[in-house]
Enzyme design. Sequence first.
Site, PDB file in Angstrom:
ATOM      1  N   ASP A 295      -7.934  -5.325  -4.079  1.00  0.00           N
ATOM      2  CA  ASP A 295      -7.877  -3.700  -4.190  1.00  0.00           C
ATOM      3  C   ASP A 295      -7.558  -3.259  -2.999  1.00  0.00           C
ATOM      4  O   ASP A 295      -8.039  -2.835  -2.123  1.00  0.00           O
ATOM      5  CB  ASP A 295      -9.423  -3.275  -4.714  1.00  0.00           C
ATOM      6  CG  ASP A 295      -8.953  -1.784  -5.203  1.00  0.00           C
ATOM      7  OD1 ASP A 295      -7.687  -1.494  -4.784  1.00  0.00           O
ATOM      8  OD2 ASP A 295      -9.900  -1.260  -5.702  1.00  0.00           O
TER       9      ASP A 295
ATOM     10  N   CYS B 196     -11.180  -7.096  -0.814  1.00  0.00           N
ATOM     11  CA  CYS B 196     -11.317  -5.722   0.070  1.00  0.00           C
ATOM     12  C   CYS B 196     -12.320  -5.037  -0.665  1.00  0.00           C
ATOM     13  O   CYS B 196     -12.481  -4.132  -1.495  1.00  0.00           O
ATOM     14  CB  CYS B 196     -10.031  -4.943  -0.105  1.00  0.00           C
ATOM     15  SG  CYS B 196      -8.578  -5.409   0.687  1.00  0.00           S
TER      16      CYS B 196
ATOM     17  N   CYS C 251      -5.035   2.247  -6.135  1.00  0.00           N
ATOM     18  CA  CYS C 251      -5.057   3.528  -6.749  1.00  0.00           C
ATOM     19  C   CYS C 251      -4.256   4.601  -6.473  1.00  0.00           C
ATOM     20  O   CYS C 251      -4.268   5.821  -5.945  1.00  0.00           O
ATOM     21  CB  CYS C 251      -6.432   4.188  -6.537  1.00  0.00           C
ATOM     22  SG  CYS C 251      -6.964   4.318  -4.776  1.00  0.00           S
TER      23      CYS C 251
END
Length: 462
Positions: free
Chosen positions: A346, A276, A399
Site C-alpha cells: 500500500d 508499508c 488511495c
Amino acid sequence: MTTKSRATGNIAKGTPFSSRYAAAETLVRLQQSKLPLKPLFDSVTLEYQITGAERGLAMNLVYGVLRRREYLNHLLSLLARKPFQQLEPFIHATLLVGLYQLFCLDRIPESAAVNEAVNAVKKARPGSHLHGFVNGVLRSATRQKEQLPGPQDRYPDRRPFLNHPGWLTKRWIKQYGRQEMERICAVNSLEPQLVLRVNTGTVSKEHYLKQLNQLGINATSGSYAPDSVVLWDFQGAVTALPGYQEGYFQVQDEAAQLATLLLAPFKESGSYLDCCAGLGGKTGHICQLTQNTTEVVAVEPEKHRQNLFHENMVRLFPDRNVALYPMPLEQFARDSESKFSGVLIDAPCSGTGVIGRHPDIRWNRKKSDFKRYQQTQSKLIELASQLVAEDGILVYATCSLEPEENRQVVDHFLLEHPEFVLCDCRDTLPEPAAKFIEDKCFCPRPSSSIDGFFAARMQRKN
C-alpha cells in the site's frame, strides 16, 4: 512538532484559550507550513491545552473550514470591503471559522459564534482594533443570512462551489468528465462516515452490530466488504466504542478492506508480507483472514507508526506472533532470504482518493507531486516483487485517483517484469464490489459509501 504562527506573538494573558482560537491558529499554521493536518492539530491543542469537548469542536471547525473554504471565502468577499487575500492570516482564519459556524452548523448559537471570534482576536491581538472589524463582518453576516448563498447554493453564474483548487478539478474533468468531477467534489465536502472492520476471530459481526444498536449507536452492515460496519453520524471517540479494548474492531474503510482480500486465496501454511504497514490496518486484516500456522510479516520504518502498530496488534491479536521489521523496505529486501506467498504494498501516495477524510490534502498538493510519488512507488513495487515466491501474489495499492500513481506504475512494472501477469480483481472480490473493477483493477471513486482507491493484483508465473 510545533510550527509557530504570527498569531502567537502578542497573546493576552489571563483568559484560557478557546476551541475557536485553536481552530484559527491551526488553519494559520497549516497555510504557512503545509504540514499534515492531524499532527499539526494535535500540537496546537496540546500547546493551548484544548481537551475534551472543546478539542472535538476545534477539530470539527478546522475540518469543516477546509471542506468549505471556497464557499466561505466567497461569503467573506460579499461581506468585507477588503479582499480576503489581503487580510492578516489569523484574522482571515478567525472569520472563516465564524462563518462556518453561522452557515454550516445548526447547533451553535449565532451569538456564541460571533462573541468567541471576537474574543479570539482580542486574545491574539491585545490592544488592536481588529476585533471590531471581525465583529462587524460577522454581525453583518447574521443580519444578511437569508440573502446570502448557502453551502449548497451556487455562484450567481450558476457555477457550483467546488471547494477544490482549480488545477485539480481540471485534471478530474479530463479524467472523468465535468459531471463526475462535480460529484467527487461534492462528496469530498461532506463529513465521511466512520467505518469499522469487525475482528471476526473475536466477535461475530452480527453480535457486534446488535451490541452497538442496543447502546443507541446507529450502525449497519457495510455495502461491499464482508466484515464492515458503518456507524452513521457517530461523533464520539473511537476508544469509547464497546469492545475497543477487547479488540472487537479496527477502523478501516471498505476500500482498504477489499484490497486485502486481493491476496486470496490464503494458504494455510503460507507466508504474507505487508510492505508499508503503517498502523497495521491491512496487517491486522491478513491476520484475521489466516490461521495461526500462517506467517505474517510487516515492514514499517517510521518510529511513531511502529509504536501504534504494536499497540494495535496487542489489542487485536494478543496471541499472534507478527514480526515487524523497523526498517525501510529497501533494507528488508536486501537482507531477507524469504519469499512470500502474498506481498501487499500500500504505497505512499498523494491521497487524492481520501480528500474527504483528510481535507488538507486538496490544498497542500501540487501538480508536480504526482510524478514525485510515482518515482517512489516504482522503486517500492520493484523491491516488493523481489520478495514474491513462485505462483505468489503481488498486490499494489494506493488511495490516489491519479493515473500517474496507479495504472502507469503497474503498466510500467509489467512491461519490465514479464514473469508477472495482471489478474482480474473480480475473481477474488465479493460480488457487490464488482462494479468497481475497470480493466481488471479495483478502482472505486469517492462516494458516501467508499473511499477513492486503486489496487492491482498480479501473480508471479511459475
